[in-house]
Write a protein that holds these residues in place. Sequence first.
Motif, PDB file in Angstrom:
ATOM      1  N   GLN A   1       0.830  -1.203   0.000  1.00  0.00           N
ATOM      2  CA  GLN A   1       0.000   0.000   0.000  1.00  0.00           C
ATOM      3  C   GLN A   1       0.867   1.257   0.000  1.00  0.00           C
ATOM      4  O   GLN A   1       0.643   2.176  -0.787  1.00  0.00           O
ATOM      5  CB  GLN A   1      -0.921   0.000   1.221  1.00  0.00           C
ATOM      6  N   ILE A   2       1.875   1.292   0.862  1.00  0.00           N
ATOM      7  CA  ILE A   2       2.758   2.458   0.949  1.00  0.00           C
ATOM      8  C   ILE A   2       3.534   2.648  -0.349  1.00  0.00           C
ATOM      9  O   ILE A   2       3.678   3.762  -0.851  1.00  0.00           O
ATOM     10  CB  ILE A   2       3.711   2.318   2.155  1.00  0.00           C
ATOM     11  N   ILE A   3       4.028   1.556  -0.917  1.00  0.00           N
ATOM     12  CA  ILE A   3       4.763   1.644  -2.179  1.00  0.00           C
ATOM     13  C   ILE A   3       3.841   2.169  -3.279  1.00  0.00           C
ATOM     14  O   ILE A   3       4.226   3.020  -4.080  1.00  0.00           O
ATOM     15  CB  ILE A   3       5.367   0.275  -2.556  1.00  0.00           C
ATOM     16  N   GLY A   4       2.612   1.688  -3.310  1.00  0.00           N
ATOM     17  CA  GLY A   4       1.642   2.168  -4.296  1.00  0.00           C
ATOM     18  C   GLY A   4       1.395   3.659  -4.168  1.00  0.00           C
ATOM     19  O   GLY A   4       1.299   4.378  -5.172  1.00  0.00           O
ATOM     20  N   GLU A   5       1.311   4.152  -2.936  1.00  0.00           N
ATOM     21  CA  GLU A   5       1.120   5.590  -2.707  1.00  0.00           C
ATOM     22  C   GLU A   5       2.332   6.377  -3.188  1.00  0.00           C
ATOM     23  O   GLU A   5       2.198   7.448  -3.783  1.00  0.00           O
ATOM     24  CB  GLU A   5       0.857   5.853  -1.225  1.00  0.00           C
ATOM     25  N   ALA A   6       3.529   5.855  -2.936  1.00  0.00           N
ATOM     26  CA  ALA A   6       4.752   6.531  -3.376  1.00  0.00           C
ATOM     27  C   ALA A   6       4.820   6.592  -4.902  1.00  0.00           C
ATOM     28  O   ALA A   6       5.176   7.623  -5.485  1.00  0.00           O
ATOM     29  CB  ALA A   6       5.980   5.810  -2.829  1.00  0.00           C
ATOM     30  N   VAL A   7       4.453   5.504  -5.555  1.00  0.00           N
ATOM     31  CA  VAL A   7       4.482   5.473  -7.020  1.00  0.00           C
ATOM     32  C   VAL A   7       3.430   6.414  -7.597  1.00  0.00           C
ATOM     33  O   VAL A   7       3.692   7.130  -8.573  1.00  0.00           O
ATOM     34  CB  VAL A   7       4.304   4.034  -7.548  1.00  0.00           C
ATOM     35  N   ALA A   8       2.259   6.464  -7.001  1.00  0.00           N
ATOM     36  CA  ALA A   8       1.213   7.383  -7.468  1.00  0.00           C
ATOM     37  C   ALA A   8       1.703   8.830  -7.356  1.00  0.00           C
ATOM     38  O   ALA A   8       1.489   9.641  -8.263  1.00  0.00           O
ATOM     39  CB  ALA A   8      -0.073   7.178  -6.669  1.00  0.00           C
ATOM     40  N   SER A   9       2.389   9.147  -6.266  1.00  0.00           N
ATOM     41  CA  SER A   9       2.946  10.484  -6.085  1.00  0.00           C
ATOM     42  C   SER A   9       3.999  10.775  -7.158  1.00  0.00           C
ATOM     43  O   SER A   9       4.039  11.865  -7.736  1.00  0.00           O
ATOM     44  CB  SER A   9       3.566  10.595  -4.690  1.00  0.00           C
ATOM     45  N   TRP A  10       4.845   9.782  -7.437  1.00  0.00           N
ATOM     46  CA  TRP A  10       5.880   9.942  -8.471  1.00  0.00           C
ATOM     47  C   TRP A  10       5.238  10.220  -9.829  1.00  0.00           C
ATOM     48  O   TRP A  10       5.678  11.100 -10.564  1.00  0.00           O
ATOM     49  CB  TRP A  10       6.740   8.679  -8.519  1.00  0.00           C
ATOM     50  N   HIS A  11       4.173   9.485 -10.150  1.00  0.00           N
ATOM     51  CA  HIS A  11       3.488   9.702 -11.426  1.00  0.00           C
ATOM     52  C   HIS A  11       2.857  11.095 -11.484  1.00  0.00           C
ATOM     53  O   HIS A  11       2.950  11.767 -12.518  1.00  0.00           O
ATOM     54  CB  HIS A  11       2.422   8.629 -11.669  1.00  0.00           C
ATOM     55  N   ARG A  12       2.233  11.549 -10.402  1.00  0.00           N
ATOM     56  CA  ARG A  12       1.641  12.901 -10.377  1.00  0.00           C
ATOM     57  C   ARG A  12       2.715  13.954 -10.605  1.00  0.00           C
ATOM     58  O   ARG A  12       2.516  14.916 -11.337  1.00  0.00           O
ATOM     59  CB  ARG A  12       0.931  13.153  -9.046  1.00  0.00           C
ATOM     60  N   GLU A  13       3.857  13.748  -9.967  1.00  0.00           N
ATOM     61  CA  GLU A  13       4.965  14.681 -10.111  1.00  0.00           C
ATOM     62  C   GLU A  13       5.447  14.724 -11.561  1.00  0.00           C
ATOM     63  O   GLU A  13       5.632  15.794 -12.136  1.00  0.00           O
ATOM     64  CB  GLU A  13       6.094  14.250  -9.184  1.00  0.00           C
ATOM     65  N   ARG A  14       5.619  13.558 -12.166  1.00  0.00           N
ATOM     66  CA  ARG A  14       6.096  13.485 -13.556  1.00  0.00           C
ATOM     67  C   ARG A  14       5.113  14.117 -14.527  1.00  0.00           C
ATOM     68  O   ARG A  14       5.507  14.637 -15.562  1.00  0.00           O
ATOM     69  CB  ARG A  14       6.325  12.026 -13.970  1.00  0.00           C
ATOM     70  N   GLU A  15       3.830  14.048 -14.201  1.00  0.00           N
ATOM     71  CA  GLU A  15       2.791  14.616 -15.062  1.00  0.00           C
ATOM     72  C   GLU A  15       2.571  16.103 -14.796  1.00  0.00           C
ATOM     73  O   GLU A  15       1.733  16.727 -15.429  1.00  0.00           O
ATOM     74  CB  GLU A  15       1.484  13.850 -14.857  1.00  0.00           C
ATOM     75  N   GLY A  16       3.321  16.669 -13.847  1.00  0.00           N
ATOM     76  CA  GLY A  16       3.210  18.087 -13.551  1.00  0.00           C
ATOM     77  C   GLY A  16       2.040  18.443 -12.649  1.00  0.00           C
ATOM     78  O   GLY A  16       1.693  19.614 -12.508  1.00  0.00           O
TER      79      GLY A  16
END
Length: 121
Positions: A15-30
């Motif tokens: 769950q925590i890893i999924g949240e971190a990856v979702a944050s990374w994707h949001r960041e990459r998408e601006g």
Amino acid sequence: FFDRGSADLTDRCRQIIGEAVASWHREREGRQYKSDVINPSDPYAPPYTAHLRVLGFAPDADNPTAADELSVRRASSVATELEQLGIPGDLITIVGFGNKEPLIPNAPTDPQNRLVNIEFR
């Protein structure tokens, strides 16, 4: 966090890893800044996370050698999950701290010491 002596991901880890990856994707998408402390108008501010360090800890192992190996296995488990969720492997560095630098220094078997940190850099 991990079960004692294990490098298997728990449901909470996933769950925590999924949240971190979702944050990374949001960041990459601006849609999200790398950090709240970065001023987006700073021309030298990095636009997004260029690298991740996955830091494994294992003060719960029986000896220093086993701790080093377990900490790397824990970090590798997390890195594999990060990759499966879309973060390129060439952006990830794995570091094992073994039994060094536990979160709770005076209680090596405390469950909070059996962890992996993901640093976005």
